[in-house]
Scaffold this active site. Structure first.
Site, short mmCIF file in Angstrom:
data_model
loop_
_atom_site.label_atom_id
_atom_site.label_comp_id
_atom_site.label_asym_id
_atom_site.label_seq_id
_atom_site.Cartn_x
_atom_site.Cartn_y
_atom_site.Cartn_z
N TYR A 109 28.39 -17.00 30.04
CA TYR A 109 27.28 -17.32 30.95
C TYR A 109 26.01 -16.64 30.44
CZ TYR A 109 24.31 -17.45 35.07
OH TYR A 109 23.26 -17.66 35.91
N GLU A 197 19.34 -21.71 32.83
CA GLU A 197 20.74 -21.27 32.95
C GLU A 197 21.63 -22.09 32.03
OE1 GLU A 197 23.15 -22.34 36.48
OE2 GLU A 197 23.37 -20.18 36.77
#
Ligand code: GDP
Ligand code: MN
Length: 386
Positions: A109, A197
């Site tokens: 992530y 993101e």
């Protein structure tokens, strides 16, 4: 302003942030053409909507052959995709991203966000990518590292390495990862992003790092200096009432409750939402008519709020500073005459020309409930909807 994954990945490419080969497709034929150009299977068929959680909702699938590309493209195009971010009504899929399937060793992530508290850009990274990052944050927050970048200094070499080490990347992937993150930061700053993101950022079986997913949100207040980005706006993905409101410079956000709010000033709007929630009611929207609203704006605000079926009562909370209460009251009266208001309306008004404003409201013979203060207004609105 949000954009689609395929658009974000096009922009990433221009900044040398590696992404899988692929292309957007608006039809089954186009999907097949792109798959043929990629030349290898598996191919990934991905629904393009402005919401995450597509994988779990059935909007991201691997095709092992051209027949499967066709079947999956047919299935996903035109489907109403429901994810935890779309709400129960889901979102109609109108385009696909067709991509070369990747061999994944690890899903990571990585995100960049504006952090208001520290006035910096925060890089968040975790080895637990691919899944719900909110869950990781709630249950194992120590698995997410945060590195704060001073926007005046820019991102530093040691910070790139700090993130790379935290992700426990193999040594051969360190340099490519540093380049990726430094390019991503450059992209973030150059385009006035509020969020980028990548979930997941992947490490492939041959130890390459690339962005498998891409979510980008631009600061709408800075879009005037990015005309090229404005062209990426997809009105299909936006709330029709929010689009309508933006035409009149109304700051409007649709929420799930049943109390419509007309408030002047964003701070007052936040406080109003808090206080009605405290009183046991929930806001159906955030509607800020601004510090210097005209009566025409008030009228439009009313019309937009009443077009929302969820709204069972309206709370008007005005502090007249630059906006005078008499002008506002006239706007309310005009709006009430034009739109057929058949739900309870509670008004709390204070400030410049408040007496004049109250007189206009009481003389208009409208079915309004007045409140002496904000607390009283919240109690009355909660009683009206509960
Ligand atoms: P999201 O569910 O909307 O966040 O969509 P993502 O783009 O993140 O895809 C969801 C999941 O699909 C990823 O976490 C991967 O596990 C899987 N996936 C996507 N692309 C590929 C691929 O090329 N190969 C493999 N094996 N899995 C993939
Ligand atoms: Mn994802």
């Amino acid at each position: 302003m949000k954009i689609h994954e395929y658009q974000a990945k096009e922009l990433f490419k221009a900044y040398n942030v590696p992404v899988p080969d692929g292309n957007v497709a608006f039809s089954v034929d186009e999907a097949k053409k792109t798959a043929a150009n990629l030349g290898n299977f598996p191919v990934v068929v991905k629904a393009q909507i402005h919401a995450g959680g597509r994988g779990k909702g059935g909007g991201v699938k691997l095709a092992a052959s051209m027949e499967e590309v066709e079947t999956l493209a047919r299935e996903i195009l035109g489907m109403t995709l429901v994810t935890h971010q779309t709400g129960p009504e889901g979102r109609l899929v109108k385009k696909l991203l067709i991509e070369a399937g990747q061999k994944i060793k690890k899903e990571l992530y990585l995100s960049l966000l504006v952090d208001r508290t520290t006035a910096s850009i925060v890089i968040m990274a975790s080895q637990d990518g691919g899944m719900d990052i909110e869950e990781v944050a709630a249950k194992t927050p120590e698995r997410i590292i945060k590195v704060y970048v001073d926007p005046l200094m820019g991102i530093q070499g040691y910070q790139l390495r700090q993130v790379g080490f935290a992700l426990e990347l193999p040594s051969s992937a360190m340099k490519p990862f540093s380049a990726l993150l430094s390019n991503l930061y450059r992209f973030f700053i150059a385009n006035d992003c509020s969020m980028v993101e990548i979930n997941p950022l992947i490490l492939t079986l041959d130890d390459k790092v690339l962005a498998l997913d891409a979510k980008v949100d631009f600061d709408s207040n800075a879009l005037y200096r990015h005309k090229d980005l404005m062209a990426l706006r997809d009105l299909d993905e936006e709330d029709p009432l929010e689009i309508e409101a933006s035409k009149y410079n109304l700051n409007y956000i649709n929420l799930d409750g049943n109390v419509g709010n007309i408030v002047n000033g964003a701070g007052l709007a936040m406080a109003t939402m808090d206080i009605i929630k405290n009183a046991g009611a929930t806001p159906a929207n955030f509607m800020d008519v601004g510090g210097g609203a005209t009566s025409e704006q008030v009228e439009n605000a009313f019309r937009i709020i009443l077009a929302d079926d969820k709204v069972k009562a309206v709370l008007i909370n005005i502090f007249g500073g630059i906006l005078r209460c008499d002008i506002f009251a006239q706007g309310v009266v005009d709006a009430a005459k034009k739109t057929n208001i058949n739900i309870p309306v509670v008004v709390r008004m204070e400030g410049t020309n408040v007496e004049k404003g109250k007189k206009i409201l009481s003389n208009a013979g409208l079915n309004l409930t007045t409140a002496v203060d904000l607390f009283d207004a919240a109690q009355k609105i909660a009683a009206a909807v509960n």
